[in-house]
Write a protein that holds these residues in place. Structure first.
Motif, PDB file in Angstrom:
ATOM      1  N   ASN B 656      44.362  41.551  31.718  1.00  0.00           N
ATOM      2  CA  ASN B 656      43.289  40.689  31.083  1.00  0.00           C
ATOM      3  C   ASN B 656      43.662  40.748  29.613  1.00  0.00           C
ATOM      4  N   SER B 657      44.202  41.432  28.999  1.00  0.00           N
ATOM      5  CA  SER B 657      44.176  41.432  27.602  1.00  0.00           C
ATOM      6  C   SER B 657      45.391  40.234  27.222  1.00  0.00           C
ATOM      7  N   MET B 658      46.394  40.281  28.200  1.00  0.00           N
ATOM      8  CA  MET B 658      47.234  39.071  27.983  1.00  0.00           C
ATOM      9  C   MET B 658      46.888  37.626  28.153  1.00  0.00           C
ATOM     10  N   LEU B 723      32.482  39.033  33.277  1.00  0.00           N
ATOM     11  CA  LEU B 723      32.239  38.420  34.767  1.00  0.00           C
ATOM     12  C   LEU B 723      33.404  37.952  35.361  1.00  0.00           C
ATOM     13  N   VAL B 724      34.226  37.539  34.512  1.00  0.00           N
ATOM     14  CA  VAL B 724      35.679  36.957  35.047  1.00  0.00           C
ATOM     15  C   VAL B 724      36.693  38.018  35.540  1.00  0.00           C
ATOM     16  N   ARG B 725      36.405  39.137  34.752  1.00  0.00           N
ATOM     17  CA  ARG B 725      37.543  40.330  34.500  1.00  0.00           C
ATOM     18  C   ARG B 725      37.759  40.629  36.012  1.00  0.00           C
ATOM     19  N   ARG B 726      36.895  40.790  36.949  1.00  0.00           N
ATOM     20  CA  ARG B 726      37.163  41.338  38.482  1.00  0.00           C
ATOM     21  C   ARG B 726      37.979  40.165  38.882  1.00  0.00           C
ATOM     22  N   LYS B 727      37.940  38.980  38.597  1.00  0.00           N
ATOM     23  CA  LYS B 727      38.900  38.091  39.266  1.00  0.00           C
ATOM     24  C   LYS B 727      40.273  38.444  39.147  1.00  0.00           C
ATOM     25  N   VAL B 728      40.764  38.764  37.999  1.00  0.00           N
ATOM     26  CA  VAL B 728      42.077  39.385  37.700  1.00  0.00           C
ATOM     27  C   VAL B 728      42.368  40.361  38.957  1.00  0.00           C
ATOM     28  N   GLY B 729      41.503  41.409  38.852  1.00  0.00           N
ATOM     29  CA  GLY B 729      41.731  42.618  39.763  1.00  0.00           C
ATOM     30  C   GLY B 729      41.822  42.080  41.479  1.00  0.00           C
ATOM     31  N   LYS B 730      41.094  40.819  41.541  1.00  0.00           N
ATOM     32  CA  LYS B 730      41.026  40.561  42.985  1.00  0.00           C
ATOM     33  C   LYS B 730      42.120  39.625  43.363  1.00  0.00           C
ATOM     34  N   THR B 731      43.055  39.026  42.108  1.00  0.00           N
ATOM     35  CA  THR B 731      44.113  38.046  42.806  1.00  0.00           C
ATOM     36  C   THR B 731      45.201  38.684  43.503  1.00  0.00           C
TER      37      THR B 731
END
Lengths: 232, 742
Positions: B656-658, B723-731
């Protein structure tokens, strides 16, 4: 054994559409060896690699790496496992397009616990002169060497290669495989290569054939040859 | 066409984008609709109310009373309607009532609640005061000059829809001031003749000047105020026009962000579909057919947004329109949306989106089919070589390149932050500026505590305080201002020019900065104006500008002012004092104290707080919606890098941070530009509406407001990241790697 895959099962889809990518697959490999897994498309070799690499979960059976059952690890532990123990190399390199060669390697070195020296690894793979270039500015063979450097910089115990020469010409393929041998020799890394190219089996200590999700055969390679001598 | 089945599927697949784009479209359109509804509703109501209740064209007073028969004569001679209006200002404990005898021809009243007067002990009062103070119609008793009256009704009248107690006030007073009507006989018995003025409606505008000259010749006009200069009347249409202007600004500004967003999304969508497009093209689909198919993807948010807008406009029209009525007496305009505006509101953004889609697909279809089939368009080395040889963190380099390689996407992030910051900062700037009006007013007036405007001309000097002569004049195009005369040794009136010197009133004329802004004059210019009585032209040279954004005047010595006004040099009609004076109330027309403006501005802020806070919430929604859509897109576009980083063992937090944190670099510039734009917008508003507001609002944005804006915008920004952060986890690593292989 360094790698033990016991009764591995993986199913995609349900009912009539169900496909068994792995169907009671059993396989093992000693530490520091090179293993080539051969099989046609859809045979389940990529699925096997994903399971060993902790990218996907099994529906049955277990995968034990260096005495540790990784099928029982949670998401966080699997991330740590990949970070500490496994390096991946893919057919299409999967380099980060926005980063230079050096940065693609550094990005992994930054998260590794005991990384190798970036300059050393770039030098080992003979890509130090490209360090400020972006992936798009390199040939396929050069990009694959960067991918290997990136995988190796964290000094993993296990290097997993998925069709690593699949997109390369003969010359580049031989060059890349030479570096794979070098890594195995110099760093003692256990290397698992999946491919449908029979010729690559020449560099392996062990050759495994997989078909329809099952291990069809497993044999030691008595006629191991150098990558330089491969007829690709 | 079977292909059309893909639209619904596409909405499902790209729900965050369509949702955000539709919300942005809807917010833009709803604001446009609501401001337009409020503006046109108020304007239409004013027009109708003015016509039905015979609003005046002007009101005036004379030194000699005009006999009734002469009023009729003037009406006939000059094709006008003329009426004498009787009134008195009655100050009681806690309130001031301006009591009128009902007119018969001009400025008629309309009952808002209750009924008309039937008995001598009954009164009507203005509706705003009754509403503000919870006056119970039919039961409430009010005491005026010792006598009790029952309030039997409330009313509105056309020349008091904006309830200014005094013409010099800058905001309504419905807390301690109201209008009242009582029976004519009762009025005479309680107040005697009272004060009077004349109301006039002109039926032949070519004869106005002749009428005024004739009245002055026989009766000596002491004051004349045209409806165009009467803020109680002009404010209705002035504010309505401001709402309509704001509506068009909204229509241009917010959909612009959506257009940028959609442009990027369509580009991405089409790029990701290039294999399909290449295949369809190879199968024989014409360019026209493909263009139509893909460009219609862009129309979806316009249509969804349009429908959403209609629903929201329907629900919010009345409450939002009512927020716009805060400044007025409680009238109830009909808030309706003209069909063509409703259609245009939906059609304009939809059409823009559609054209944008056509342009994007047109550009792609120019490429070779083989390139499309090979998925090669748009993947041709966008990475910028910025910082390639520099020592910096990989994360920082990646962020900078990501922004530089995707200028469109970066622009939308910037615009999202900018819009959030600009709307929130503008709302704060409005509050700060209005507060500054109250805080700075007295300093610009001078050091007096009380200014008594007398309704008589006095001679010599007052026993207490400093004498001032104030005479109303008009510019040649009819704009009103005051000519003032002060003594050279005056200490209480601000006479410091903008260059820091004391105005030499004995030897020249000086102009307030408000007057200079209204008439577009500078130091050294000549100013020609006319007497409101004789319409005779006068010209003076402006020797300097005095910083006073509240009062519209030119000032000189009492002698000079008296000469211009045609009065004796010793006359005065206002007294300044640094303490409260015991002046007979009946001879005082108006008292301005050093807290008058502060109180008025506090009331203004209280009335308008609903609209200001609504704006802040809208700013937040716009910010979150725009950022959520674009960062969501960013994550989708970087799915392969994200999955690779996951494969390499990087934690979601670090990924996320990157990937997402690249946008942090746009946060500060977006907020900074937003704050500057808000301040600039306030300064523009201040100068553009000097005429409507009749004061120069000092554009102000306090540091505390800047900090709150930064915090509020940052919160919106980080909420959208969250709100978008979860999307990274779900990738899904495996799926992304498969996609890469394909």
């Amino acid at each position: 054994m360094f790698i033990e895959v016991n009764h591995a099962k993986k199913q995609y889809g349900k009912g009539e559409a169900a496909v068994f990518a792995l169907d009671d697959a059993n396989f093992s490999l000693e530490k520091g060896k090179i293993c080539v897994i051969l099989g046609p498309s859809g045979s389940g070799k990529s699925t096997l690699l994903n399971m060993i690499g902790g990218l996907d979960s099994l529906d049955g059976g277990e995968v034990v790496i260096d005495g540790r059952n990784i099928t029982k690890l949670n998401k966080k532990e699997l991330t740590a496992y990949r970070k500490q123990s496994v390096g991946f190399v893919f057919q299409f390199y999967n380099l980060i397009a926005d980063l230079t060669v050096e940065e693609n390697v550094q990005v992994v070195a930054e998260i590794a616990e005991t990384p190798l020296d970036t300059d050393e690894i770039l030098s080992a793979l003979d890509i130090e002169k490209y360090r400020y270039r972006f992936p798009k500015e390199l040939s396929g063979g050069q990009q694959q060497r960067v991918a290997i450097a990136r995988a190796m910089v964290k000094n993993p115990k296990l290097l997993l290669c998925d069709e690593l020469t699949g997109a390369l010409d003969t010359k580049s393929s031989r060059s890349v495989l030479t570096f794979i041998e070098k890594i195995n020799r110099e760093y003692g890394t256990t290397i698992l290569i999946i491919t449908h190219n029979e010729a690559i089996a020449g560099i392996a200590d062990q050759v495994v054939r997989i078909r329809d999700g099952r291990i069809a055969s497993k044999e030691e390679n008595a006629n191991k040859i150098s990558a330089k001598d491969l007829v690709l | 066409m079977k292909l059309n089945k893909r639209y619904l599927r596409n909405i499902k697949e790209n729900l965050p984008f369509y949702l955000s784009a539709s919300i942005l479209t809807a917010v833009g359109l709803v604001l446009f609709f609501l401001f337009y509804i409020a503006g046109t509703g108020i304007s239409a109501f004013g027009e109708k109310f003015f016509a039905e209740n015979k609003v005046e064209d002007a009101s005036f007073t004379t030194y000699i009373e005009i006999p009734d028969d002469k009023l009729a004569e003037l009406e006939n001679n000059y094709n006008a309607t003329l009426e004498k209006e009787r009134y008195v200002n009655q100050k009681e404990d806690g309130f001031t009532a301006r009591v009128f005898v009902p007119n018969g021809k001009i400025d008629l009243y309309e009952i808002k609640e209750g009924r008309s007067i039937e008995n001598a002990d009954e009164i009507l009062i203005s509706a705003g005061y009754a509403e503000e103070n919870g006056v119970a119609v039919g039961r409430e008793k009010m005491v005026l000059r010792g006598k009790e009256y029952t309030v039997v009704g409330t009313f509105l009248r056309p020349d008091y829809l904006y309830m200014l107690e005094n013409m010099t006030d800058d905001y309504k007073n419905v807390t301690t001031f109201f209008l009242a009507y009582m029976d004519e006989g009762e009025f005479t018995s309680v107040f005697g003749a009272g004060s009077y003025n004349y109301k006039v409606v002109y039926h032949d505008h070519n004869r106005i000047a002749d009428f005024r000259k004739a009245v002055n010749a026989d009766y000596y006009v002491s004051s004349y105020l045209s409806a165009d200069n009467n803020a109680r009347i002009t404010f209705v249409d002035g504010q309505a026009q401001m709402f309509i202007l704001a509506a068009w600004v909204m229509l241009v500004m917010l959909p612009f962000v959506t257009v940028a967003l959609i442009s990027i999304m369509i580009g991405r969508k089409i790029r990701s579909e290039q294999k399909v497009i290449g295949t369809l093209s190879a199968l024989g689909y014409t360019k026209k057919r493909l263009t139509l198919h893909y460009s219609l993807f862009a129309v979806i948010p316009g249509l969804i947004g349009g429908v959403l807008t209609s629903v929201l406009a329907l629900i919010l029209a009345k409450p939002f329109g009512s927020l716009g009525l805060a400044d007025y007496e409680p009238f109830a305009p009909e808030f309706t949306l003209p069909v063509w505006i409703a259609l245009a509101g939906v059609a304009v953004p939809t059409l823009i989106y559609w054209l944008c889609g056509i342009l994007k697909i047109g550009k792609l279809l120019k490429r070779d089919t083989v390139e499309l089939l090979g998925n090669k368009v748009g993947n041709d080395g966008k990475a910028k070589k910025i910082l390639a040889r520099k020592k910096a963190k990989v994360k920082v380099k990646m962020a900078v390149r990501s922004l530089a390689a995707n200028p469109g996407r970066s622009l939308v992030v910037f615009l999202g932050v900018f819009l959030g910051a600009v709307i929130v900062a503008f709302a704060f700037s409005f509050i700060d500026s209005v507060k500054a009006v109250g805080e700075q007013a007295h300093g610009e007036f001078g050091s007096f505590k009380y200014e008594y405007i007398l309704n008589t001309l006095e001679d010599g000097n007052p026993s207490d305080g400093e004498a001032v002569l104030v005479a109303p004049f008009e510019s040649k195009d009819g704009k009103r201002f005051s000519v003032m005369g002060v003594d050279g040794d005056n200490t209480l009136w601000n006479l410091t020019t903008q260059s820091g010197n004391r105005a030499d009133t004995e030897n020249g004329w000086y102009m307030s900065s408000l007057c200079a802004a209204i008439f577009g004059l500078e130091e050294g210019d000549e100013f020609t104006f006319v007497s409101i009585a004789s319409l005779e032209e006068k010209t003076v040279r402006i020797n300097g500008i005095i910083k006073n954004g509240y009062q519209n005047y030119i000032v000189s010595s009492r002698e000079n002012a008296a000469e211009i006004a045609g009065l004796a040099a010793t006359k005065y009609n206002a007294v300044l004092s640094d303490r409260e004076l015991a002046i007979d109330g009946s001879s005082v027309m108006e008292i301005i104290s050093d807290t008058t403006y502060e109180t008025q501005m506090d009331n203004m802020l209280r009335s308008m707080s609903g609209m200001v806070y609504a704006m802040m919430i809208i700013g937040g929604v716009v910010c979150v919606a725009a950022l959520y859509a674009v960062i969501n897109l960013m994550v989708s576009e970087n799915a392969s890098s994200i999955s690779m980083l996951k494969v390499l063992g990087m934690e979601d937090r670090r990924i996320n941070s990157m990937i997402i944190s690249a946008n942090h670099l746009l946060l500060i510039p977006g907020i900074a530009v937003g704050i500057l734009a808000a301040y600039g917008g306030m300064a523009w508003y201040s100068s553009a509406f000097v005429d409507v507001e009749n004061l120069i609002i000092p554009a102000t944005l306090k540091w505390s407001s800047v900090l709150i804006t930064i915090a509020a915008t940052s919160v919106c920004y980080f909420v959208s990241l969250l709100l978008v952060r979860r999307k990274v986890g779900k990738t899904d690593m495996v799926e992304s790697l498969k996609d890469n292989r394909e």
